[in-house]
Motif scaffolding. Sequence first.
Motif, PDB file in Angstrom:
ATOM      1  N   ASP A 194       0.972  -1.250  -0.127  1.00  0.00           N
ATOM      2  CA  ASP A 194      -0.106   0.086  -0.040  1.00  0.00           C
ATOM      3  C   ASP A 194       0.992   1.116  -0.019  1.00  0.00           C
ATOM      4  O   ASP A 194       1.156   1.939   1.216  1.00  0.00           O
ATOM      5  N   TYR A 195       1.016   1.635  -1.152  1.00  0.00           N
ATOM      6  CA  TYR A 195       2.125   2.889  -1.508  1.00  0.00           C
ATOM      7  C   TYR A 195       1.271   4.037  -1.182  1.00  0.00           C
ATOM      8  O   TYR A 195       0.148   4.250  -1.715  1.00  0.00           O
ATOM      9  N   ASN A 196       1.742   5.013  -0.229  1.00  0.00           N
ATOM     10  CA  ASN A 196       0.920   6.286   0.026  1.00  0.00           C
ATOM     11  C   ASN A 196       1.996   7.394  -0.583  1.00  0.00           C
ATOM     12  O   ASN A 196       2.960   7.282   0.130  1.00  0.00           O
ATOM     13  N   ASP A 197       1.393   8.222  -1.363  1.00  0.00           N
ATOM     14  CA  ASP A 197       2.429   9.073  -1.989  1.00  0.00           C
ATOM     15  C   ASP A 197       2.869  10.119  -1.033  1.00  0.00           C
ATOM     16  O   ASP A 197       3.838  10.374  -1.090  1.00  0.00           O
ATOM     17  N   LEU A 198       1.876  10.526  -0.110  1.00  0.00           N
ATOM     18  CA  LEU A 198       2.352  11.633   0.888  1.00  0.00           C
ATOM     19  C   LEU A 198       3.055  11.216   2.046  1.00  0.00           C
ATOM     20  O   LEU A 198       4.055  11.666   2.254  1.00  0.00           O
ATOM     21  N   ARG A 199       3.013   9.924   2.235  1.00  0.00           N
ATOM     22  CA  ARG A 199       3.896   9.241   3.101  1.00  0.00           C
ATOM     23  C   ARG A 199       5.309   8.932   2.786  1.00  0.00           C
ATOM     24  O   ARG A 199       6.587   9.008   3.067  1.00  0.00           O
ATOM     25  N   ASP A 200       5.296   8.158   1.426  1.00  0.00           N
ATOM     26  CA  ASP A 200       6.309   7.404   0.788  1.00  0.00           C
ATOM     27  C   ASP A 200       7.318   8.358  -0.083  1.00  0.00           C
ATOM     28  O   ASP A 200       8.455   8.150  -0.128  1.00  0.00           O
ATOM     29  N   ALA A 201       6.735   9.184  -0.764  1.00  0.00           N
ATOM     30  CA  ALA A 201       7.417   9.831  -1.909  1.00  0.00           C
ATOM     31  C   ALA A 201       8.443  10.911  -1.155  1.00  0.00           C
ATOM     32  O   ALA A 201       9.668  10.915  -1.702  1.00  0.00           O
ATOM     33  N   PRO A 202       8.197  11.359  -0.004  1.00  0.00           N
ATOM     34  CA  PRO A 202       9.127  12.269   0.540  1.00  0.00           C
ATOM     35  C   PRO A 202      10.550  11.545   1.238  1.00  0.00           C
ATOM     36  O   PRO A 202      11.443  11.938   1.148  1.00  0.00           O
ATOM     37  N   LEU A 203      10.258  10.049   1.200  1.00  0.00           N
ATOM     38  CA  LEU A 203      11.229   9.216   1.660  1.00  0.00           C
ATOM     39  C   LEU A 203      12.022   8.502   0.369  1.00  0.00           C
ATOM     40  O   LEU A 203      12.700   7.714   0.639  1.00  0.00           O
ATOM     41  N   GLU A 204      11.867   8.917  -0.659  1.00  0.00           N
ATOM     42  CA  GLU A 204      12.249   8.802  -1.972  1.00  0.00           C
ATOM     43  C   GLU A 204      11.916   7.185  -2.064  1.00  0.00           C
ATOM     44  O   GLU A 204      12.816   6.381  -3.013  1.00  0.00           O
TER      45      GLU A 204
END
Length: 138
Positions: free
Chosen positions: A26-36
Amino acid sequence: MPTLPDAHVAQLAESCVQTMGDIFWDYNDLRDAPLEYTEPRRAAVEAVAATLHEFAASLESSPIYTISLRLEYREILNRVGDTANGQRFLSALIEEAAWTDRGARVVLQLAKDYGTNILRNALALAEAMEIEDGEAGL
């Protein structure tokens, strides 16, 4: 090194990933994108596309008549319709395959007049004679 057209590879890759079903976390753009972190579906499509490019390159048998060239013309034909006798097809050859008007007309007429059997033999003979650009000046 010649390969399949990017659009064709992307479509194959997307289809391959689509058949995998819901196997991605479950990829969460808000949570996971900043972590690259890369969205897993996108990473899968890119990996499949790279593999398909490598596979396609391994299938290329001749730098003169490649599968990518055949697919390019099939894609053009599919986009403009099932018949290759209209102005839309000639325009597509000019715009998408970088032919001049004269060149597009000649190539189309050769295909219609002689078909694959004669042209395959002519291509093999031209290759054996090391004739890349003939006397017609196309």
